[in-house]
Scaffold this motif. Structure first.
Motif, PDB file in Angstrom:
ATOM      1  N   CYS A  56       0.848  -1.191   0.000  1.00 10.02           N
ATOM      2  CA  CYS A  56       0.000   0.000   0.000  1.00 10.02           C
ATOM      3  C   CYS A  56       0.882   1.239   0.000  1.00 10.02           C
ATOM      4  CB  CYS A  56      -0.967   0.005   1.184  1.00 10.02           C
ATOM      5  SG  CYS A  56      -0.238   0.354   2.778  1.00 10.02           S
ATOM      6  N   GLU A  57       0.267   2.350  -0.378  1.00  9.08           N
ATOM      7  CA  GLU A  57       0.936   3.650  -0.341  1.00  9.08           C
ATOM      8  C   GLU A  57       0.289   4.480   0.747  1.00  9.08           C
ATOM      9  OE1 GLU A  57       0.695   5.405  -4.231  1.00  9.08           O
ATOM     10  OE2 GLU A  57       2.355   4.164  -4.970  1.00  9.08           O
ATOM     11  N   VAL A  58       1.126   5.218   1.472  1.00 11.77           N
ATOM     12  CA  VAL A  58       0.628   6.055   2.554  1.00 11.77           C
ATOM     13  C   VAL A  58       1.134   7.481   2.340  1.00 11.77           C
ATOM     14  CG1 VAL A  58       0.717   6.461   5.037  1.00 11.77           C
ATOM     15  CG2 VAL A  58       0.549   4.139   4.180  1.00 11.77           C
ATOM     16  N   PRO A  59       0.212   8.451   2.209  1.00 17.91           N
ATOM     17  CA  PRO A  59       0.642   9.835   2.081  1.00 17.91           C
ATOM     18  C   PRO A  59       1.229  10.335   3.401  1.00 17.91           C
ATOM     19  CG  PRO A  59      -1.758   9.689   2.073  1.00 17.91           C
ATOM     20  CD  PRO A  59      -1.237   8.297   2.142  1.00 17.91           C
ATOM     21  N   THR A 106      -3.483  -1.481   8.233  1.00  9.99           N
ATOM     22  CA  THR A 106      -3.202  -2.906   8.093  1.00  9.99           C
ATOM     23  C   THR A 106      -4.550  -3.615   8.039  1.00  9.99           C
ATOM     24  OG1 THR A 106      -3.217  -3.548  10.435  1.00  9.99           O
ATOM     25  CG2 THR A 106      -1.162  -2.583   9.586  1.00  9.99           C
ATOM     26  N   THR A 107      -4.554  -4.898   7.862  1.00  6.82           N
ATOM     27  CA  THR A 107      -5.819  -5.638   7.840  1.00  6.82           C
ATOM     28  C   THR A 107      -6.451  -5.697   9.224  1.00  6.82           C
ATOM     29  OG1 THR A 107      -4.692  -7.751   8.167  1.00  6.82           O
ATOM     30  CG2 THR A 107      -5.122  -7.060   5.887  1.00  6.82           C
ATOM     31  N   GLU A 108      -5.673  -5.382  10.265  1.00  7.01           N
ATOM     32  CA  GLU A 108      -6.166  -5.464  11.647  1.00  7.01           C
ATOM     33  C   GLU A 108      -6.488  -4.101  12.250  1.00  7.01           C
ATOM     34  OE1 GLU A 108      -2.685  -7.277  13.193  1.00  7.01           O
ATOM     35  OE2 GLU A 108      -3.325  -9.294  12.666  1.00  7.01           O
ATOM     36  N   GLY A 109      -6.241  -3.031  11.511  1.00  9.92           N
ATOM     37  CA  GLY A 109      -6.408  -1.678  12.042  1.00  9.92           C
ATOM     38  C   GLY A 109      -5.196  -0.856  11.664  1.00  9.92           C
ATOM     39  N   PHE A 110      -4.918   0.186  12.433  1.00  7.28           N
ATOM     40  CA  PHE A 110      -3.764   1.037  12.137  1.00  7.28           C
ATOM     41  C   PHE A 110      -2.560   0.619  12.958  1.00  7.28           C
ATOM     42  CE2 PHE A 110      -7.139   3.839  10.625  1.00  7.28           C
ATOM     43  CZ  PHE A 110      -6.597   4.300   9.435  1.00  7.28           C
ATOM     44  N   ALA A 111      -1.394   0.704  12.335  1.00 10.72           N
ATOM     45  CA  ALA A 111      -0.117   0.517  13.012  1.00 10.72           C
ATOM     46  C   ALA A 111       0.660   1.812  12.807  1.00 10.72           C
ATOM     47  CB  ALA A 111       0.638  -0.662  12.421  1.00 10.72           C
ATOM     48  N   LYS A 147       2.217  -8.614   8.835  1.00 13.08           N
ATOM     49  CA  LYS A 147       1.013  -7.793   8.698  1.00 13.08           C
ATOM     50  C   LYS A 147       0.353  -7.968   7.329  1.00 13.08           C
ATOM     51  CE  LYS A 147       1.189  -5.806  12.727  1.00 13.08           C
ATOM     52  NZ  LYS A 147       0.169  -6.085  13.721  1.00 13.08           N
ATOM     53  N   GLY A 148       0.742  -9.030   6.609  1.00  9.78           N
ATOM     54  CA  GLY A 148       0.160  -9.301   5.303  1.00  9.78           C
ATOM     55  C   GLY A 148      -0.992 -10.284   5.401  1.00  9.78           C
ATOM     56  N   GLY A 158       1.553 -19.265   8.595  1.00  7.03           N
ATOM     57  CA  GLY A 158       1.958 -17.916   8.964  1.00  7.03           C
ATOM     58  C   GLY A 158       1.316 -16.827   8.126  1.00  7.03           C
ATOM     59  N   LEU A 159       1.910 -15.645   8.242  1.00  6.87           N
ATOM     60  CA  LEU A 159       1.389 -14.450   7.579  1.00  6.87           C
ATOM     61  C   LEU A 159       2.466 -13.828   6.699  1.00  6.87           C
ATOM     62  CD1 LEU A 159      -0.284 -12.822  10.703  1.00  6.87           C
ATOM     63  CD2 LEU A 159      -1.488 -13.858   8.782  1.00  6.87           C
ATOM     64  N   GLY A 160       2.014 -13.201   5.634  1.00  8.85           N
ATOM     65  CA  GLY A 160       2.930 -12.441   4.793  1.00  8.85           C
ATOM     66  C   GLY A 160       3.240 -11.098   5.431  1.00  8.85           C
ATOM     67  N   ASP A 161       3.939 -10.253   4.694  1.00 10.95           N
ATOM     68  CA  ASP A 161       4.336  -8.930   5.180  1.00 10.95           C
ATOM     69  C   ASP A 161       3.524  -7.843   4.488  1.00 10.95           C
ATOM     70  OD1 ASP A 161       6.308 -10.202   6.696  1.00 10.95           O
ATOM     71  OD2 ASP A 161       7.823  -9.965   5.134  1.00 10.95           O
ATOM     72  N   LEU A 162       3.475  -6.693   5.120  1.00 14.32           N
ATOM     73  CA  LEU A 162       2.868  -5.509   4.528  1.00 14.32           C
ATOM     74  C   LEU A 162       4.003  -4.571   4.130  1.00 14.32           C
ATOM     75  CD1 LEU A 162       0.515  -3.587   3.840  1.00 14.32           C
ATOM     76  CD2 LEU A 162       0.569  -2.829   6.222  1.00 14.32           C
ATOM     77  N   HIS A 163       4.050  -4.210   2.861  1.00 17.33           N
ATOM     78  CA  HIS A 163       5.062  -3.301   2.338  1.00 17.33           C
ATOM     79  C   HIS A 163       4.397  -1.944   2.117  1.00 17.33           C
ATOM     80  CE1 HIS A 163       7.818  -6.676   1.515  1.00 17.33           C
ATOM     81  NE2 HIS A 163       6.673  -7.332   1.338  1.00 17.33           N
ATOM     82  N   VAL A 164       4.929  -0.925   2.767  1.00 12.65           N
ATOM     83  CA  VAL A 164       4.329   0.411   2.739  1.00 12.65           C
ATOM     84  C   VAL A 164       5.268   1.359   2.005  1.00 12.65           C
ATOM     85  CG1 VAL A 164       3.528   2.336   4.153  1.00 12.65           C
ATOM     86  CG2 VAL A 164       3.198  -0.025   4.948  1.00 12.65           C
ATOM     87  N   ARG A 165       4.731   2.001   0.964  1.00 17.07           N
ATOM     88  CA  ARG A 165       5.499   3.020   0.237  1.00 17.07           C
ATOM     89  C   ARG A 165       5.066   4.396   0.730  1.00 17.07           C
ATOM     90  NH1 ARG A 165       8.125   2.835  -4.425  1.00 17.07           N
ATOM     91  NH2 ARG A 165       7.065   0.921  -5.055  1.00 17.07           N
TER      92      ARG A 165
END
Length: 142
Positions: free
Chosen positions: A25-28, A44-49, A68-69, A77-84
């Protein structure tokens, strides 16, 4: 059942892009936070981090939040969340903000923006070589 519903939601939602078990995802990020550093909330899928940005965080910088994926389809297990990080320039400035930004612009030095300086140096080198080529006599025809 929850994992399947989550897969379907992610597939249809524009916030996240899925690649295997990982999400992107991209975050301003406000210009001042990117320049000075600070915390930014990330969906994230669970709320905000929260992620902590160092001073001078560049536009496009990627952060990885492990675990957080998406849940692995085979249950491992779980994948990762990549934030741009996308540095956002303010759309509206009041008079005081404009004045402060203008003062900043007038006070900055050449080394404040090293990438811009590098591009300018490359351009000047190119122009110098171009000018030298233009001044060379044409080759003689035999």
């Amino acid at each position: 059942v929850f994992a399947e519903a989550l897969f379907n939601l992610i597939r249809k939602h524009e916030l996240f892009e899925r690649q295997g078990d990982d999400l992107f995802c991209e975050v301003p990020v406000p210009l001042d936070v990117a320049a000075l550093g600070g915390e930014v909330e990330v969906p994230t899928t669970e709320g905000f981090a929260k992620i902590k940005l160092a001073p001078s965080t560049e536009n496009g910088r990627m952060f990885r939040l492990r675990g957080k994926g998406m849940p692995n389809i085979e249950g491992y297990g779980l994948g990762d969340l990549h934030v741009r990080v996308v540095v956002e320039v303010p759309a509206k400035l009041n008079a005081k903000q404009k004045k402060l930004l203008k003062e900043y612009g007038e006070s900055r030095e050449n080394d404040t923006y090293p990438r811009a300086k590098h591009v300018r140096d490359l351009a000047e080198s190119f122009f110098s070589r171009r000018d030298a080529i233009e001044k060379e006599p044409p080759p003689e025809n035999h």
